[in-house]
Design a protein around this motif. Structure first.
Motif, PDB file in Angstrom:
ATOM      1  N   VAL A 192     -12.366   8.439  -6.250  1.00 22.66           N
ATOM      2  CA  VAL A 192     -12.698   8.238  -4.832  1.00 22.66           C
ATOM      3  C   VAL A 192     -12.379   6.815  -4.390  1.00 22.66           C
ATOM      4  CG1 VAL A 192     -14.406  10.094  -4.709  1.00 22.66           C
ATOM      5  CG2 VAL A 192     -15.132   7.807  -5.434  1.00 22.66           C
ATOM      6  N   ALA A 193     -12.387   5.866  -5.331  1.00 24.72           N
ATOM      7  CA  ALA A 193     -11.981   4.500  -4.990  1.00 24.72           C
ATOM      8  C   ALA A 193     -10.501   4.458  -4.621  1.00 24.72           C
ATOM      9  CB  ALA A 193     -12.266   3.560  -6.154  1.00 24.72           C
ATOM     10  N   ASN A 194      -9.702   5.283  -5.282  1.00 27.40           N
ATOM     11  CA  ASN A 194      -8.272   5.335  -4.959  1.00 27.40           C
ATOM     12  C   ASN A 194      -8.038   5.991  -3.603  1.00 27.40           C
ATOM     13  OD1 ASN A 194      -7.815   4.107  -7.380  1.00 27.40           O
ATOM     14  ND2 ASN A 194      -7.071   5.944  -8.426  1.00 27.40           N
ATOM     15  N   LEU A 195      -8.865   6.970  -3.251  1.00 27.32           N
ATOM     16  CA  LEU A 195      -8.769   7.539  -1.903  1.00 27.32           C
ATOM     17  C   LEU A 195      -9.067   6.474  -0.851  1.00 27.32           C
ATOM     18  CD1 LEU A 195     -10.496  11.038  -2.335  1.00 27.32           C
ATOM     19  CD2 LEU A 195      -8.041  10.535  -2.248  1.00 27.32           C
ATOM     20  N   HIS A 196     -10.050   5.623  -1.132  1.00 24.37           N
ATOM     21  CA  HIS A 196     -10.357   4.536  -0.197  1.00 24.37           C
ATOM     22  C   HIS A 196      -9.208   3.537  -0.123  1.00 24.37           C
ATOM     23  CE1 HIS A 196     -12.445   1.391   1.952  1.00 24.37           C
ATOM     24  NE2 HIS A 196     -12.252   0.549   0.951  1.00 24.37           N
ATOM     25  N   ASN A 198      -6.036   4.078  -0.597  1.00 20.77           N
ATOM     26  CA  ASN A 198      -4.931   4.659   0.158  1.00 20.77           C
ATOM     27  C   ASN A 198      -5.266   4.792   1.642  1.00 20.77           C
ATOM     28  OD1 ASN A 198      -3.546   4.798  -2.228  1.00 20.77           O
ATOM     29  ND2 ASN A 198      -3.948   6.965  -2.578  1.00 20.77           N
ATOM     30  N   HIS A 199      -6.546   4.862   1.955  1.00 23.74           N
ATOM     31  CA  HIS A 199      -6.959   4.858   3.363  1.00 23.74           C
ATOM     32  C   HIS A 199      -6.649   3.501   3.996  1.00 23.74           C
ATOM     33  CE1 HIS A 199      -9.284   5.269   7.002  1.00 23.74           C
ATOM     34  NE2 HIS A 199     -10.095   4.290   6.626  1.00 23.74           N
ATOM     35  N   VAL A 200      -7.001   2.421   3.298  1.00 20.77           N
ATOM     36  CA  VAL A 200      -6.772   1.078   3.835  1.00 20.77           C
ATOM     37  C   VAL A 200      -5.285   0.735   3.833  1.00 20.77           C
ATOM     38  CG1 VAL A 200      -7.262  -1.386   3.532  1.00 20.77           C
ATOM     39  CG2 VAL A 200      -9.069   0.306   3.104  1.00 20.77           C
ATOM     40  N   ASN A 201      -4.597   1.025   2.745  1.00 26.26           N
ATOM     41  CA  ASN A 201      -3.222   0.563   2.573  1.00 26.26           C
ATOM     42  C   ASN A 201      -2.177   1.472   3.201  1.00 26.26           C
ATOM     43  OD1 ASN A 201      -4.313  -1.514   1.101  1.00 26.26           O
ATOM     44  ND2 ASN A 201      -3.730  -0.703  -0.887  1.00 26.26           N
ATOM     45  N   ARG A 229      -7.725  -8.230   0.834  1.00 26.36           N
ATOM     46  CA  ARG A 229      -7.148  -9.538   1.131  1.00 26.36           C
ATOM     47  C   ARG A 229      -5.968  -9.338   2.076  1.00 26.36           C
ATOM     48  NH1 ARG A 229      -5.114 -12.081  -3.968  1.00 26.36           N
ATOM     49  NH2 ARG A 229      -7.285 -12.714  -4.284  1.00 26.36           N
ATOM     50  N   ASP A 230      -6.031  -9.996   3.228  1.00 28.76           N
ATOM     51  CA  ASP A 230      -4.957  -9.922   4.223  1.00 28.76           C
ATOM     52  C   ASP A 230      -4.628  -8.484   4.602  1.00 28.76           C
ATOM     53  OD1 ASP A 230      -4.743 -12.716   4.128  1.00 28.76           O
ATOM     54  OD2 ASP A 230      -3.274 -12.637   2.499  1.00 28.76           O
ATOM     55  N   GLY A 231      -5.663  -7.683   4.762  1.00 28.38           N
ATOM     56  CA  GLY A 231      -5.470  -6.307   5.193  1.00 28.38           C
ATOM     57  C   GLY A 231      -5.013  -5.355   4.114  1.00 28.38           C
ATOM     58  N   VAL A 232      -4.943  -5.824   2.868  1.00 34.56           N
ATOM     59  CA  VAL A 232      -4.522  -4.980   1.750  1.00 34.56           C
ATOM     60  C   VAL A 232      -5.686  -4.820   0.790  1.00 34.56           C
ATOM     61  CG1 VAL A 232      -2.949  -4.768  -0.222  1.00 34.56           C
ATOM     62  CG2 VAL A 232      -2.115  -5.700   1.952  1.00 34.56           C
ATOM     63  N   TRP A 233      -5.967  -3.567   0.413  1.00 34.79           N
ATOM     64  CA  TRP A 233      -7.050  -3.320  -0.541  1.00 34.79           C
ATOM     65  C   TRP A 233      -6.476  -3.289  -1.954  1.00 34.79           C
ATOM     66  CZ3 TRP A 233     -12.214  -3.341   0.051  1.00 34.79           C
ATOM     67  CH2 TRP A 233     -12.998  -2.930  -1.044  1.00 34.79           C
ATOM     68  N   HIS A 234      -7.075  -4.100  -2.827  1.00 32.99           N
ATOM     69  CA  HIS A 234      -6.650  -4.171  -4.219  1.00 32.99           C
ATOM     70  C   HIS A 234      -7.679  -3.452  -5.084  1.00 32.99           C
ATOM     71  CE1 HIS A 234      -3.403  -7.159  -3.552  1.00 32.99           C
ATOM     72  NE2 HIS A 234      -4.174  -7.517  -2.531  1.00 32.99           N
TER      73      HIS A 234
END
Length: 459
Positions: A192-196, A198-201, A229-234
């Motif tokens: 579910v963290a990967n779904l999040h 991919n939602h942000v990125n 960071r800078d609109g990108v989720w790591h």
């Protein structure tokens, strides 16, 4: 006309039931995991385990009845080549040694190039997304079925996080996963963290993905943290689990009770009490979302059930023609990311830059773990030196080879500047690049030649 082949899935001897609440087992937190209350099972990185020399901590957990699941990271089921037999054998050996009810891997590619594309073989050092196209699906399905036939227990595959999107995709993630399950009967490990991520990125709606994927095929669920960071989720696995990830878990649990849920943490480990609080938050989220509904058990999706919904003798399209097309596109992308070649058409060049820097940073981090003497010898100079090296030196032989190649590169270039550090680095390299089996005579000649250069220059 497409060639059709028939693949029969082997009968799986173990039928797992519910897994319950789990945590990723890592050597750094082994003691804390053993003492942690309410842990029913653990997951261990398969490549870090040796079947004949399992860690004492895992053996003690097994003796207590705690299930251990090996989680592979290097098979590359989404790659254009067929799964490597040696890697499959190693994964099977770990499942047998641990008495595991299933094994897991990723829907990703981790290397590209080689004979299929007549180009240099490159290693990503990380999981990269496959394009959601029919070609890629054909290749993935055939690779999954090859893996299923080679493993002694059921296989589950995980959706991954991505910083980049492929141009010209033909399916959503949910549709891609649905077709994969329908054609192979493979189980799903839903992160579910990967779904999040991919939602942000990538602007993908987690709820839509859950609407479309076959939730009844879920083997278990990953929960993990990250940072923006800078609109990108790591997807770092080194930070606390954020509320949006727990919200996606609640949404999933409102649709089906997963057989197991596991907290992943790979770095920057907090105190044991903080890990326990994160596990408690996961359990509370599940408790609020599920209610009295009957939980889905893995045994409902045993090999027999899955074979009747597509995993048995159903015909599959031979992926041969698609493999080269997928291989060429993956090789072009990976070369742009790790070798500095031009970006393939249609990709966001800014995002490719973010992904390239992330891959290099991960290489630096893993090499520092594989060879901890290097950051000790080089001190503050390790990271900038390695990142500069990585820009022009793609990884082609794994992290241990990468560490040796990095040290050799520094020494041949006259570095490091500090004489004591240079002497220590030379001794470290000479010790570890010494005699190897006679079957590797070219490597011996290379090592000897390099030694002569180093000694001649006093490096």
């Amino acid at each position: 006309m497409n060639q059709v082949t028939h693949v029969t899935q082997v009968t799986q001897p173990r039928q797992p039931g519910r897994l319950g609440t789990g945590i990723g087992w890592r050597p750094e937190i082994a003691d804390a995991v053993e003492r942690m209350p309410g842990i029913d099972w653990v997951e261990a990185v398969a490549e870090n385990l040796c079947p004949g020399h399992l860690p004492e901590s895992l053996l003690r957990l097994r003796e207590r009845g705690v299930t251990v699941v090996p989680h592979g990271v290097s098979l590359g089921l989404g790659g254009a080549d067929r799964p490597d037999e040696a890697r499959l054998t190693a994964l099977a050996e770990r499942a047998e040694a641990l008495g595991s009810p299933l094994v897991t891997e990723h829907i990703a590619f981790v290397r590209a190039g080689g004979p299929l594309t007549a180009s240099p073989l490159l290693e990503a050092g990380h999981l990269l997304p496959v394009p959601r196209t029919r070609d890629a699906l054909d290749v993935l399905c055939e690779n999954v079925r090859i893996a299923q036939a080679a493993l002694p227990v059921p296989l589950a595959v995980e959706n991954i996080a991505a910083l980049i999107s492929w141009p010209g995709e033909e399916m959503t993630e949910g549709q891609f996963l649905y077709d994969l399950v329908d054609r192979t009967g493979v189980r799903l490990l839903i992160d579910v963290a990967n779904l999040h991520t991919n939602h942000v990125n990538r602007g993908e709606d987690p709820a839509r993905a859950l609407d479309e994927l076959p939730v009844e095929a879920i083997a278990y669920v990953h929960v993990a943290g990250g940072f923006e960071r800078d609109g990108v989720w790591h997807d770092s696995h080194a930070h606390p689990v954020p509320r949006p990830v727990l919200d996606i878990l609640a949404d999933l649990a409102s649709r089906v009770t997963p057989p197991g849920v596991l907290l992943e943490r790979d770095d920057n480990f907090p105190e044991p009490g903080e890990l326990e609080r994160e596990v408690d938050a996961i359990q509370e989220t599940l408790g609020r979302a599920t209610g009295p509904r009957e939980a889905v058990s893995l045994s409902r999706y045993g090999a027999g059930d899955l074979s009747r919904c597509g995993a048995g003798d159903a015909p599959v399209v031979d992926a041969g023609p698609a493999r080269q097309r997928v291989g060429l596109s993956q090789a072009a992308l990976l070369s742009a990311l790790v070798a500095g070649t031009p970006a393939p058409e249609g990709f966001d060049r800014v995002r490719l830059g973010v992904q390239a820097r992330a891959l290099a940073a991960k290489r630096a981090d893993v090499v520092a773990k594989v060879a901890p003497e290097l950051p000790e010898i080089l001190a503050a100079g390790y990271r900038p030196a390695f990142l500069a090296y990585a820009q022009g030196h793609p990884m082609g032989g794994g992290y241990r080879r990468d560490a040796l190649d990095f040290a050799e590169h520094l020494l041949l270039g006259g570095g490091p500047e500090d004489a004591d550090a240079r002497r220590a680095l030379r001794e470290w390299w000479l010790e570890r690049s010494g005699p190897v089996p006679r079957s590797s005579r070219p490597a011996v000649r290379l090592a000897r030649a390099t030694r002569r250069v180093l000694l001649r220059h006093g490096g």
